[in-house]
Design a protein around this motif. Sequence first.
Motif, PDB file in Angstrom:
ATOM      1  N   THR A 176      33.430  32.647  42.178  1.00 46.09           N
ATOM      2  CA  THR A 176      34.549  32.637  41.087  1.00 46.09           C
ATOM      3  C   THR A 176      35.537  33.755  41.415  1.00 46.09           C
ATOM      4  O   THR A 176      35.063  34.907  41.815  1.00 46.09           O
ATOM      5  CB  THR A 176      33.787  32.907  39.701  1.00 46.09           C
ATOM      6  OG1 THR A 176      32.804  32.065  39.332  1.00 46.09           O
ATOM      7  CG2 THR A 176      34.868  32.792  38.558  1.00 46.09           C
ATOM      8  N   ALA A 177      36.521  33.662  41.194  1.00 44.19           N
ATOM      9  CA  ALA A 177      37.769  34.558  41.492  1.00 44.19           C
ATOM     10  C   ALA A 177      37.351  35.883  40.650  1.00 44.19           C
ATOM     11  O   ALA A 177      37.128  35.667  39.392  1.00 44.19           O
ATOM     12  CB  ALA A 177      39.031  33.995  41.250  1.00 44.19           C
ATOM     13  N   VAL A 178      37.903  37.128  41.139  1.00 37.21           N
ATOM     14  CA  VAL A 178      37.546  38.273  40.338  1.00 37.21           C
ATOM     15  C   VAL A 178      38.343  38.250  39.024  1.00 37.21           C
ATOM     16  O   VAL A 178      38.016  38.708  37.983  1.00 37.21           O
ATOM     17  CB  VAL A 178      37.787  39.430  41.504  1.00 37.21           C
ATOM     18  CG1 VAL A 178      37.564  40.726  40.438  1.00 37.21           C
ATOM     19  CG2 VAL A 178      36.706  39.511  42.455  1.00 37.21           C
ATOM     20  N   SER A 179      39.490  37.829  39.438  1.00 38.66           N
ATOM     21  CA  SER A 179      40.545  37.811  38.145  1.00 38.66           C
ATOM     22  C   SER A 179      40.016  36.911  37.036  1.00 38.66           C
ATOM     23  O   SER A 179      40.281  37.349  35.953  1.00 38.66           O
ATOM     24  CB  SER A 179      42.038  37.403  38.601  1.00 38.66           C
ATOM     25  OG  SER A 179      41.948  36.121  39.352  1.00 38.66           O
ATOM     26  N   ALA A 181      31.072  36.556  40.438  1.00 36.28           N
ATOM     27  CA  ALA A 181      31.689  36.621  41.680  1.00 36.28           C
ATOM     28  C   ALA A 181      31.050  36.517  42.974  1.00 36.28           C
ATOM     29  O   ALA A 181      31.587  36.085  44.035  1.00 36.28           O
ATOM     30  CB  ALA A 181      32.095  38.325  41.426  1.00 36.28           C
ATOM     31  N   GLU A 221      40.081  46.050  36.719  1.00 33.37           N
ATOM     32  CA  GLU A 221      39.717  45.617  38.087  1.00 33.37           C
ATOM     33  C   GLU A 221      38.660  46.879  38.815  1.00 33.37           C
ATOM     34  O   GLU A 221      37.865  46.755  39.487  1.00 33.37           O
ATOM     35  CB  GLU A 221      40.784  45.244  39.172  1.00 33.37           C
ATOM     36  CG  GLU A 221      40.505  44.649  40.325  1.00 33.37           C
ATOM     37  CD  GLU A 221      41.590  44.041  41.086  1.00 33.37           C
ATOM     38  OE1 GLU A 221      41.408  43.906  42.444  1.00 33.37           O
ATOM     39  OE2 GLU A 221      42.903  43.824  40.523  1.00 33.37           O
TER      40      GLU A 221
END
Length: 104
Positions: free
Chosen positions: A22-25, A18, A36
Amino acid sequence: MKKTRHTEEQIAFALKQAETGTAVSAVIRRMGGISEQTFYRWKKVYSGLGVGELRRLKLLEEENRNLTQLVADLSLDRWTSAGRVSRRTIPSWSRSTGGCGTSA
């Protein structure tokens, strides 16, 4: 306390992903569908820590928990052995009924 499903290495790897953009999702999906909220709790607690530091932190938290319990147990033992427990501290209904709720 609930035992974690994820190792220290996995948590550190997810946080590092993260941090690198890189996207959290996407990180959440790769971690096996963690919430989340869990990710952000990890980020709040463990951000900036490496794997070794994370292990050390968990060991120290466990040791602190054990020592706190030991102090509580010893304090209770000291309190009871100092003669502070007397008939006055036992409820009156317990003395008259033998402690089991029925007349003797």
